[in-house]
Design an enzyme around this catalytic site. Sequence first.
Site, PDB file in Angstrom:
ATOM      1  CE1 TYR A  52      -4.308   0.574  -0.286  1.00  7.31           C
ATOM      2  CE2 TYR A  52      -4.378  -1.442   1.006  1.00  7.31           C
ATOM      3  CZ  TYR A  52      -5.005  -0.528   0.178  1.00  7.31           C
ATOM      4  OH  TYR A  52      -6.306  -0.689  -0.190  1.00  7.31           O
ATOM      5  CD  GLU A  54      -4.827   5.191   0.580  1.00  8.62           C
ATOM      6  OE1 GLU A  54      -4.969   6.126   1.381  1.00  8.62           O
ATOM      7  OE2 GLU A  54      -5.621   4.247   0.477  1.00  8.62           O
ATOM      8  CG  ASP A 197      -7.729   9.550 -24.675  1.00 15.93           C
ATOM      9  OD1 ASP A 197      -6.808   8.745 -24.970  1.00 15.93           O
ATOM     10  OD2 ASP A 197      -8.732   9.207 -24.026  1.00 15.93           O
ATOM     11  CB  THR A 223      -4.707   3.366 -21.966  1.00 22.77           C
ATOM     12  OG1 THR A 223      -4.718   3.309 -23.390  1.00 22.77           O
ATOM     13  CG2 THR A 223      -6.033   3.861 -21.454  1.00 22.77           C
ATOM     14  CE  LYS A 226      -6.973   1.390 -25.754  1.00 20.98           C
ATOM     15  NZ  LYS A 226      -7.136   2.216 -24.573  1.00 20.98           N
ATOM     16  NE  ARG A 232      -6.973  -3.833 -19.204  1.00 23.07           N
ATOM     17  CZ  ARG A 232      -7.200  -4.065 -20.506  1.00 23.07           C
ATOM     18  NH1 ARG A 232      -6.576  -5.028 -21.127  1.00 23.07           N
ATOM     19  NH2 ARG A 232      -8.061  -3.334 -21.173  1.00 23.07           N
TER      20      ARG A 232
HETATM   21  N1  DSN Z   1     -11.899   0.098 -25.240  1.00 23.23           N
HETATM   22  C1  DSN Z   1     -10.812   0.765 -25.904  1.00 23.23           C
HETATM   23  C2  DSN Z   1     -10.807   0.489 -27.360  1.00 23.23           C
HETATM   24  O1  DSN Z   1     -10.974  -0.672 -27.696  1.00 23.23           O
HETATM   25  O2  DSN Z   1     -10.610   1.358 -28.179  1.00 23.23           O
HETATM   26  C3  DSN Z   1     -10.804   2.192 -25.590  1.00 23.23           C
HETATM   27  O3  DSN Z   1     -10.821   2.320 -24.224  1.00 23.23           O
END
Ligand code: DSN
Length: 456
Positions: A52, A54, A197, A223, A226, A232
């Site tokens: 933990y 925080e 984004d 994110t 990807k 993630r």
């Molecule tokens: N769910 C993602 C996508 O497949 O584009 C975006 O968050």
Amino acid sequence: MIISLKKTDSEIAKLILKEEMRQQESLIMIPSENYTSLAVKEALGSVLTDKYSEGYPGKRYYQGNEIVDQIERLAIIRAKKLFKVVHVNVQPHSGCEGNLAILFAVCEVGDPILSQHLYMGGHLSMGQQASVTSKYYKPYYYGLTKEGDINWQELESQAKKYRPKIIFCGGTGFTKIFDFAKFAKIADKVGAYFVADVSHIGGLIAAGVHPSPKNHAHIIMTTTHKTLRGPRGAMIMVTKKGLKKDPELSLKIDKAVFPGLQGGPHNNNITALAVALKEASGFDFQQYAKQIVKNSKALADKLIKYDFKLIGNGSKNHMIWIDLGNKNIDGWTMAWACEGAGIICNRQSIPFDKKSPYYPSGLRLGTPAITTRGMKEKEMALIANWLNNIAEYLKRIDLGNIGAKDKEKDQLARKKFKQRILKDQYILKIKEQVQILCHKFPVNSIVNSIVNSINK
Ligand code: DSN
């Protein structure tokens, strides 16, 4: 890892092995998915999951964070260097939380915001109706043109009319290069924060294959799982331009993430992210990112030859977005038939879609994961051929009442189709060829690496 799991919970161990087999033996072509390296997986499954912490490095609300501080600092330093930004928060658990934290940091409840419409490739987390963000902020939208470009006219007139606090760019559907300067010009004109984004293209930006928004946006959110190929999670970055607009911006972002929205950060994720960021700064990663784009172009060009209609008339990034209208099938039907053949993609609404989001007219494909496996243009030609064979086959067979106005009839037909297509001999023949190709490009596997280390 899996060895102790087998003893404790053989049921879950078996399911993990099955999922690994599925990932090995299918072509993962969902543009937002990828295969993390073994190093990233080891960090994810490490003791850091037990801690933990925080707070932030140097200011935690728990004891025992000396090592965690070093790890989080490393992740931040690596991200700052890779994306050339002045501040990074690596704690958001996901892109939705990342965008929510940005809204929370910059807006007052009820403030207007502007983003790409969900049905035109936008994302839920930027004020779409079904998202909590639309309840707290006043969302307005812009769309794409039929050609798959940003509808700049609409964006500018919405911005002038509603004076949004934030203009977002990015989402889940866009196959061209983002013109960040053009977004910034409009945002600056109306005094809005420009938030880029870049979740889908984060890895391409890190590798220099797609232009960076660093000189144009105030805030960048990505994110991490990807094209960036990490665990993630998400990162929020503040640019020099952002700090110039608001010198307190970094502080506001950090406060919005913790304690605003989250408690303890997921330290195993942050550790794995640090590893992924190191990987992303290397030569191999740059080659991989270049190849993603080459593969996407090769696949798109071949599909066009097979008379597939592509939104944007091709692909300039990692994504291919197909309008199946001229093939007389919907995205749901095509996606299930592809799954039967071991090609995993996802259905998606297309701009101006007349069909529902659950049974849309479009299909979305991506090349990041298959590029990680080492596939190149030659393999894209095979995949395009299989996709064409599947679409032609679906035209030939009787789809019964799929698409019927009578909902009950439609649902029954879809149920029958799903059962049938996964066992269909023609589709299974394609699956066999897909598996042969997959075996030629094995994925890094924790199980294989354990077996190999035992055999040594
Ligand atoms: N769910 C993602 C996508 O497949 O584009 C975006 O968050």
